[in-house]
Scaffold this active site. Structure first.
Site, PDB file in Angstrom:
ATOM      1  N   ALA A  10       0.818  -1.217   0.000  1.00  0.00           N
ATOM      2  CA  ALA A  10       0.000   0.000   0.000  1.00  0.00           C
ATOM      3  C   ALA A  10       0.852   1.268   0.000  1.00  0.00           C
ATOM      4  O   ALA A  10       0.316   2.363  -0.145  1.00  0.00           O
ATOM      5  CB  ALA A  10      -0.935   0.002   1.201  1.00  0.00           C
ATOM      6  N   CYS A  11       2.165   1.129   0.159  1.00  0.00           N
ATOM      7  CA  CYS A  11       3.068   2.274   0.261  1.00  0.00           C
ATOM      8  C   CYS A  11       3.751   2.535  -1.080  1.00  0.00           C
ATOM      9  O   CYS A  11       4.420   1.656  -1.626  1.00  0.00           O
ATOM     10  CB  CYS A  11       4.112   1.996   1.345  1.00  0.00           C
ATOM     11  SG  CYS A  11       5.436   3.216   1.409  1.00  0.00           S
ATOM     12  N   GLY A  12       3.628   3.750  -1.573  1.00  0.00           N
ATOM     13  CA  GLY A  12       4.244   4.107  -2.852  1.00  0.00           C
ATOM     14  C   GLY A  12       5.755   4.002  -2.830  1.00  0.00           C
ATOM     15  O   GLY A  12       6.362   3.510  -3.784  1.00  0.00           O
ATOM     16  N   ARG A  15       6.673   0.376  -2.974  1.00  0.00           N
ATOM     17  CA  ARG A  15       6.467  -0.164  -4.332  1.00  0.00           C
ATOM     18  C   ARG A  15       7.579   0.294  -5.277  1.00  0.00           C
ATOM     19  O   ARG A  15       8.076  -0.488  -6.096  1.00  0.00           O
ATOM     20  CB  ARG A  15       5.102   0.260  -4.878  1.00  0.00           C
ATOM     21  CG  ARG A  15       3.936  -0.434  -4.221  1.00  0.00           C
ATOM     22  CD  ARG A  15       2.617  -0.220  -4.976  1.00  0.00           C
ATOM     23  NE  ARG A  15       2.334   1.177  -5.263  1.00  0.00           N
ATOM     24  CZ  ARG A  15       1.635   1.983  -4.473  1.00  0.00           C
ATOM     25  NH1 ARG A  15       1.157   1.549  -3.321  1.00  0.00           N
ATOM     26  NH2 ARG A  15       1.400   3.229  -4.827  1.00  0.00           N
TER      27      ARG A  15
END
Length: 114
Positions: A10-12, A15
């Site tokens: 969920a973390c940019g 990712r």
């Protein structure tokens, strides 16, 4: 080269760091979704020591109740205990390779250990 990322999909930033690792040739990658597979106390202490940082440096305040619980003013042992109980208190991502450990914020820091 072996690499392990403690990842939150969920973390940019997590990712983007994962994408760098996946795009790097000859990286044998292990992905640990730490919210599903929480940290042990020993692993947290080792990651922080190897990254040259304290638990307070890695404490995630945004999006958690860590500040309300007083963790931002707590000692190292209390912060680590809270992180073991609730992995969401650990900011991300951490990456470990044979060349060391980095807290990859921003994601380009991962290049230091590739």
């Amino acid at each position: 080269m072996k690499a392990t990322i403690w990842h939150n999909p969920a973390c940019g930033t997590s990712r983007k760091t994962l994408a760098i690792l996946q795009d790097t040739p000859n990286v044998d990658l292990t992905i640990i979704e730490y919210l599903k597979q929480p940290y042990s106390e020993a692993k947290l202490r080792q990651l922080f020591a190897d990254a040259g940082m304290s638990a307070k440096d890695a404490l995630r305040l945004r999006g958690t109740d860590a500040a309300e619980r007083g963790l931002d003013a707590a000692d190292e042992d209390a912060i680590i205990a809270a992180m073991v109980d609730n992995a969401a208190y650990v900011n991300r991502p951490f990456v470990e390779t044979d060349k060391g450990v980095r807290f990859c914020r921003p994601q380009d820091i991962v290049h230091e250990i590739l």
